[in-house]
Motif scaffolding. Structure first.
Motif, mmCIF file in Angstrom:
data_model
loop_
_atom_site.group_PDB
_atom_site.id
_atom_site.type_symbol
_atom_site.label_atom_id
_atom_site.label_comp_id
_atom_site.label_asym_id
_atom_site.label_seq_id
_atom_site.Cartn_x
_atom_site.Cartn_y
_atom_site.Cartn_z
ATOM 1 N N THR A 56 0.850 -1.300 -0.114
ATOM 2 C CA THR A 56 0.039 -0.268 0.084
ATOM 3 C C THR A 56 0.874 1.240 0.075
ATOM 4 O O THR A 56 0.253 2.518 -0.381
ATOM 5 N N SER A 57 1.972 1.143 0.221
ATOM 6 C CA SER A 57 3.030 2.375 0.537
ATOM 7 C C SER A 57 2.900 3.111 1.796
ATOM 8 O O SER A 57 3.571 4.148 2.087
ATOM 9 N N ASN A 58 1.770 2.741 2.764
ATOM 10 C CA ASN A 58 1.549 3.278 3.982
ATOM 11 C C ASN A 58 2.617 2.889 4.947
ATOM 12 O O ASN A 58 3.147 1.570 4.974
ATOM 13 N N GLY A 87 5.682 8.010 6.318
ATOM 14 C CA GLY A 87 4.956 8.298 5.368
ATOM 15 C C GLY A 87 5.480 8.892 4.039
ATOM 16 O O GLY A 87 6.308 9.220 4.025
ATOM 17 N N GLN A 88 4.772 8.608 2.949
ATOM 18 C CA GLN A 88 5.365 9.204 1.709
ATOM 19 C C GLN A 88 5.056 10.590 1.553
ATOM 20 O O GLN A 88 4.239 11.331 2.056
ATOM 21 N N ASP A 90 4.354 12.615 -0.791
ATOM 22 C CA ASP A 90 3.277 13.016 -1.727
ATOM 23 C C ASP A 90 1.828 12.578 -1.245
ATOM 24 O O ASP A 90 0.897 13.019 -1.620
ATOM 25 N N LYS A 91 2.083 11.505 -0.312
ATOM 26 C CA LYS A 91 0.752 11.148 0.313
ATOM 27 C C LYS A 91 0.517 11.388 1.985
ATOM 28 O O LYS A 91 -0.473 11.445 2.262
ATOM 29 N N ASN A 92 1.628 11.672 2.576
ATOM 30 C CA ASN A 92 1.279 11.423 4.111
ATOM 31 C C ASN A 92 0.645 10.655 4.595
ATOM 32 O O ASN A 92 -0.281 10.820 5.485
ATOM 33 N N ASN A 93 1.354 9.436 4.102
ATOM 34 C CA ASN A 93 0.536 8.141 4.627
ATOM 35 C C ASN A 93 1.218 7.462 5.899
ATOM 36 O O ASN A 93 1.176 6.161 5.552
ATOM 37 N N GLY A 113 -2.610 12.101 5.157
ATOM 38 C CA GLY A 113 -3.384 11.620 4.136
ATOM 39 C C GLY A 113 -4.257 10.080 4.498
ATOM 40 O O GLY A 113 -5.062 9.754 3.913
ATOM 41 N N GLY A 287 6.735 12.256 5.047
ATOM 42 C CA GLY A 287 5.374 12.172 5.316
ATOM 43 C C GLY A 287 5.240 13.358 6.406
ATOM 44 O O GLY A 287 6.064 13.738 7.147
#
Length: 298
Positions: A56-58, A87-88, A90-93, A113, A287
């Motif tokens: 999920t990239s989380n 977190g990434q 660009d996603k802040n996940n 995110g 993130g």
């Protein structure tokens, strides 16, 4: 005067203390300074989080501290998440599960995110219904492992609220719709009978009871429909109930009705039935966090 200066210098130095000096080194997805997890459990959790990140990239990180060193867990977790950049970018996940052993505090810190999926309410439930009971029973490993699984479930949209699940499984809830339906049925009988004997008092009482009990029954069904069934089914129920209530609330003038008009009554308003139808080089991805999440103690 000298004591005052020393006191002011102490306060100034405290206010300007660098909180990052208390941050542990980001060496993996599970950091356990307090040794609350066994090596095997720590390895298992790390593997679970690594697999989740790959799919999920989380980024989810478990941090177990000895102490917060005087800071609140909200401030510490928020600053730690931003400092590590979990977190990434660009996603802040990113998500942090922070536990302080000495302070007996726990917090789930959620990146920007993921705040829509892992809400403050869900975070609060995970802490109060999963982490706290297990921690109080000294089952720290089980509490952390279950919390991690529920955090991932929430992110995937598969989390089942504890309060709603408990209420749904409560056997007393099965009698609620039956009770309302019984009132509706009884009101219909009285309403139909009052028209046959032309009793205005019974008619008004039964009509009022019919409307209120049916509305209560409708409200209960709607609340379940929005959570158990789809929205279309809920809308259909609403339309049917609206039409039904409209029909049964039409006033009847007993002076203008003949006995013939009550023949063949359906009982639903007095109308003729014929007319109605980790060690792998893990690091944060940049993130950011905005303070979302929940805190608790045990």
């Amino acid at each position: 005067m000298k004591r005052l200066i020393i006191l002011l210098l102490f306060i100034f130095s405290f206010l300007n203390a660098d909180i990052t000096q208390y941050f542990p080194k980001l060496e993996g997805r599970v950091i356990d300074q307090a040794n609350m997890l066994s090596p095997d459990v720590k390895k298992d959790i790390d593997a679970i989080l690594k697999k989740h990140e790959k799919e999920t990239s989380n980024q989810i990180v478990v941090v177990i501290l000895n102490s917060l060193n005087g800071y609140t867990i909200e401030d510490f977790s928020y600053q730690l998440g931003r400092f590590w950049g979990i977190g990434q970018k660009d996603k802040n996940n990113g998500v942090l599960l922070v536990v302080s052993k000495e302070d007996r505090k726990v917090r789930i810190e959620v990146g920007y995110g993921l705040e829509g999926a892992l809400t403050d309410k869900i975070s609060h439930e995970i802490i109060n219904y999963t982490i706290k009971p297990n921690f109080k029973a000294n089952q720290y490993e089980l509490g952390v492992l279950k919390a991690v699984n529920e955090i991932m479930a929430a992110i995937k949209g598969e989390y089942v609220g504890k309060e709603k699940a408990e209420n749904f499984n409560d056997p007393t809830n099965s009698f609620i719709p039956l009770g309302f339906f019984g009132l509706v049925f009884l009101s219909i009988i009285i309403n139909s009978g009052s028209k046959k004997i032309k009793n205005v008092f019974l008619y008004k009482i039964s009509k009022s009871s019919l409307v209120s009990s049916f509305f209560a029954f409708f409200t209960f069904i709607m609340s379940e429909a929005f959570t158990t069934y789809n929205l279309l089914f809920a809308i259909i129920i609403f339309i049917v109930v609206f039409i039904f209530i409209y029909i049964i609330t039409i006033d009847v003038d007993f002076n203008k009705l003949s006995s013939k008009e009550y023949t063949g009554s359906s009982g639903f308003g007095g109308f003729d039935s014929s007319s109605n139808s980790d060690s792998d080089g893990f690091s944060g991805g940049g993130g950011s966090f905005g303070g979302g999440g929940a805190s608790g103690d045990w």
